[in-house]
Design a protein around this motif. Structure first.
Motif, short mmCIF file in Angstrom:
data_model
loop_
_atom_site.label_atom_id
_atom_site.label_comp_id
_atom_site.label_asym_id
_atom_site.label_seq_id
_atom_site.Cartn_x
_atom_site.Cartn_y
_atom_site.Cartn_z
N VAL A 1 14.55 56.18 28.77
CA VAL A 1 14.43 57.67 29.09
C VAL A 1 16.03 58.74 29.50
N VAL A 2 16.76 58.91 28.23
CA VAL A 2 17.67 59.63 28.08
C VAL A 2 17.44 62.01 29.51
N ASP A 3 18.21 61.59 29.56
CA ASP A 3 18.35 63.26 30.00
C ASP A 3 19.29 63.21 29.40
N THR A 4 19.09 64.75 28.57
CA THR A 4 20.58 65.32 27.89
C THR A 4 20.63 66.87 27.45
N GLN A 5 21.60 67.69 27.42
CA GLN A 5 21.79 68.80 27.29
C GLN A 5 21.42 69.00 26.01
N PHE A 6 22.27 68.47 25.21
CA PHE A 6 21.60 68.65 23.25
C PHE A 6 20.95 67.63 22.59
N THR B 1 16.60 56.30 32.34
CA THR B 1 18.13 55.62 32.60
C THR B 1 19.46 56.09 32.45
N GLU B 2 19.60 56.51 31.57
CA GLU B 2 20.45 57.34 31.12
C GLU B 2 20.89 58.67 30.90
N THR B 3 21.90 59.42 31.67
CA THR B 3 22.14 61.00 31.35
C THR B 3 23.89 61.25 30.88
N VAL B 4 23.71 61.97 29.19
CA VAL B 4 24.21 62.21 28.59
C VAL B 4 24.73 63.45 28.31
N ASP B 5 25.58 64.29 27.44
CA ASP B 5 25.95 65.02 27.19
C ASP B 5 24.63 65.66 26.10
N ALA B 6 24.87 64.57 24.94
CA ALA B 6 24.26 64.75 24.40
C ALA B 6 23.73 63.65 23.47
N VAL B 7 22.51 64.12 22.92
CA VAL B 7 21.82 62.88 22.06
C VAL B 7 21.86 63.21 20.72
N VAL B 8 21.89 62.25 19.90
CA VAL B 8 21.56 62.71 17.77
C VAL B 8 20.93 61.42 17.67
N TYR C 1 12.81 76.76 21.17
CA TYR C 1 13.84 75.10 21.54
C TYR C 1 14.12 74.93 21.50
N PRO C 2 15.50 75.50 23.19
CA PRO C 2 16.37 75.72 23.30
C PRO C 2 17.12 74.31 23.13
N ASN C 3 18.85 74.47 23.20
CA ASN C 3 19.31 73.22 22.31
C ASN C 3 18.99 72.07 21.46
N LEU C 4 17.95 72.46 20.94
CA LEU C 4 17.23 71.63 19.85
C LEU C 4 18.43 71.92 18.78
N LEU C 5 19.45 71.47 17.74
CA LEU C 5 19.72 72.07 16.69
C LEU C 5 19.64 70.77 15.88
N THR C 6 19.61 70.72 14.84
CA THR C 6 19.09 70.63 13.70
C THR C 6 19.71 70.61 12.23
N THR C 7 20.04 69.65 11.65
CA THR C 7 19.66 69.11 9.95
C THR C 7 19.45 69.05 9.65
N ALA C 8 18.77 69.18 8.03
CA ALA C 8 18.39 68.80 6.74
C ALA C 8 17.31 69.30 7.88
N VAL C 9 16.49 70.79 8.02
CA VAL C 9 14.93 70.92 8.13
C VAL C 9 14.74 71.77 7.49
N ASP D 1 13.49 74.31 34.18
CA ASP D 1 14.22 74.33 35.17
C ASP D 1 15.49 74.39 35.03
N ARG D 2 15.71 72.60 34.49
CA ARG D 2 17.00 72.51 34.45
C ARG D 2 17.77 72.62 33.20
N GLY D 3 17.57 72.74 31.92
CA GLY D 3 18.19 73.38 30.65
C GLY D 3 18.38 72.05 30.35
N ARG D 4 17.58 71.39 30.44
CA ARG D 4 17.95 70.31 29.40
C ARG D 4 16.71 69.13 29.00
#
Length: 537
Positions: free
Chosen positions: A133-138, A7-14, A422-430, A120-123
């Motif tokens: 349903v958000v398609d995101t790189q990060f 439903t949405e395509t972005v570079d990053a989901v926070v 978990y590629p492109n899963l970046l984390t804080t406070a874990v 396959d898509r690296g996303r």
């Protein structure tokens, strides 16, 4: 689920709109990325939105619990006291959000339920409980260290009165006047609630299991003169905080060796009178490593507590710790908390050996069958720290591997910033980054989000699209983390620091405790060397 129509395509989901999430959103937008933030709360604030219970406030000084990337943002807000309460903190977070125009990119009242990586898509495909349903790189998690409350007492739905968890206390408050009220838990949250409501309720009964060392808070008001004084120190604060042990402005000032016994006592007394966390984080660092020194400092604090409890045997036995050292748990600041138990309208029930069995219609039943009847029950029963916020989401990495399953076997990360598999899963406070334990959260979260932002910028500059920790890189960080943690007495303490409060949770010191400045240096070295602990493709 990865094949669902986006439903949405972005570079990053926070994930999250607290201290970390707001700054992360701002930084990634400044890079020109399209970013979508999500938060289950109805507005910004993170922990300062959820924790509206009576007495919630800072225990870091207000002028260090701030963003330091923008001098005018810092100076255009004025704190009213040294340790402000939740309403003022929430107003500050609204100020930051509006100043940076962040609200337009955040979806509130929306909980992320799943995030699946498509090799396959690296996303990533991110799903929410509202059908997004958000398609995101990060996929960047800023969900918080203490944001997954434990609700592990049976029968909470059976109670006929009002029952609330401290982590979801109603914004409008509760009418407690003249009522029989129970508070379960004497951690930092329980302490703040107990000391605040005791004068107002008809009768208060506190159920205590694990006793806590406490320090009295000195909380002077700030007028124009005090506000101007701390604002004038902006450059000093900005230069100092990122490099201290705790991310606060004070640093270890004394050494046990070579200091006379008389002078040691004088130093402990002087720092105790400061009314802050300084006794914990800037007195004698040797207390974290040497049993005899830990016991000496612990006994100093115990004696202070015993005096305030009038040496009452029941109160002292229930509230004064003896089986672990001062500072190996989080040390709460309080205001006349111990004196509450001297009031005629307050009872203390020790549930260490006679635990709570369940909640009944009329109140709380103990293991021996004793029933305590109440009108209101407030549960301050803690959190599934570090991992809980993400293990409650269906997060799947390479080959469909589950983060919930992975952390259920062994809690491992790379610098607390990413996870192998978990590629492109970046984390804080874990886990395995500084957070909550021995760390001023804003200092730590600013550093972690800045590192993530720089890593994404460097990845794009190098013409690459994915980054993932290598198994070897993760092994090296876990080994270093454990070596640092296991050299201290913290590793020997049963507490949420090690996940001990969650049945079945793998044991590991959850926060990196080698020092905020040291951690920053190691993260900077990783980036400067071209991210050798990561595979970047």
């Amino acid at each position: 689920m990865t094949n669902a129509t986006a439903t949405e395509t972005v570079d990053a989901v926070v994930l999250g709109a607290g201290v970390a999430g707001l700054y992360q959103l701002h930084q990634l937008r400044e890079q020109g990325l399209t970013v979508r933030g999500f938060d289950a709360a109805s507005d910004v604030g993170g922990t300062w939105w959820w924790n509206r219970y009576p007495g919630a406030r800072f225990d870091s000084e207000s002028y260090v619990y701030q963003y330091l990337f923008d001098e005018s943002l810092y100076k255009d807000w004025s704190w009213s006291e040294r340790f402000p309460g939740q309403p003022e903190i929430e107003r500050w977070m609204h100020y930051v959000t509006d100043r940076l125009d962040l609200r337009k990119d955040i979806r509130f009242d929306t909980r992320i339920t799943a995030a699946h990586y498509d090799e396959d898509r690296g996303r990533w495909t991110v799903h929410t409980d509202r059908g997004d349903v958000v398609d995101t790189q990060f996929f960047v998690s800023c969900a918080g260290m203490l944001s997954a409350p434990l609700k592990n007492i049976e029968g909470t739905d059976d109670f006929s009165g009002e029952l609330v968890f401290s982590s979801s206390y109603p914004a409008e408050g509760l009418d407690l006047a003249g009522k029989r009220v129970a508070v379960v838990g004497v951690g930092a949250t329980g302490i703040q609630i107990i000391q605040t409501i005791a004068p107002d309720v008809g009768h208060l009964t506190v159920f205590a299991r694990g006793p806590q060392y406490v320090l009295p808070m000195k909380n002077p008001s700030y007028g124009p003169q005090e506000q101007e004084a701390y604002k004038a120190r902006f450059d000093e604060v900005k230069a100092t905080l990122p490099h201290t042990f705790s991310g606060m402005e004070f640093e270890w000032e004394h050494t046990w060796e070579g200091t006379s016994p008389e002078r040691r006592d004088e130093i402990l007394e002087e720092i105790y009178q400061d009314g802050s966390l300084k006794l914990w984080l800037a007195s004698f660092g040797e207390m974290f490593f040497v049993e005899e020194i830990s016991e000496y400092v612990s006994e100093f604090v115990r004696n202070k507590m015993r005096e305030r409890l009038n040496h009452d045997p029941h109160l002292v036995e229930t509230l004064v710790p003896t089986d672990y050292g001062f500072g190996t748990h989080r040390v709460p600041l309080e205001t006349n908390y111990l004196e509450v138990y001297l009031r005629d309208n307050v009872d203390l029930v020790n549930v260490r050996d006679n635990p709570i069995a369940q909640i009944r219609e009329a109140g709380i039943e103990l293991a021996d069958g004793t029933l305590h009847e109440f009108d209101v029950i407030i549960l301050a029963t803690g959190f599934d720290a570090g991992t809980g916020a993400l293990t409650r989401i269906d997060i799947r990495g390479r080959n469909g591997r589950s983060l919930t399953d992975d952390w259920g076997r062994d809690i491992r990360t790379t610098m607390g910033l990413a996870k192998h598999g978990y590629p492109n899963l970046l984390t804080t406070a874990v886990p395995l980054a500084p957070s909550a334990a021995l760390c001023n959260m804003t200092t730590c979260l600013q550093q972690q989000t800045e590192w993530i932002s720089d890593a994404i910028r460097d990845l794009k500059a190098d013409g690459k699209t994915t980054m993932e920790p290598t198994a070897e890189g993760e092994d090296a960080w876990v080994s270093h983390h454990d070596e640092v943690a296991n050299a201290t007495l913290v590793a020997n303490t049963t507490s949420w620091y090690l996940g001990s409060n969650v049945p079945g949770k793998p044991r590991r010191v959850l926060s990196y405790i080698g020092g905020v400045g040291t951690y920053r240096q190691k993260c900077d070295e990783e980036a400067a060397a071209g991210y050798p602990a990561f595979r970047r493709e």
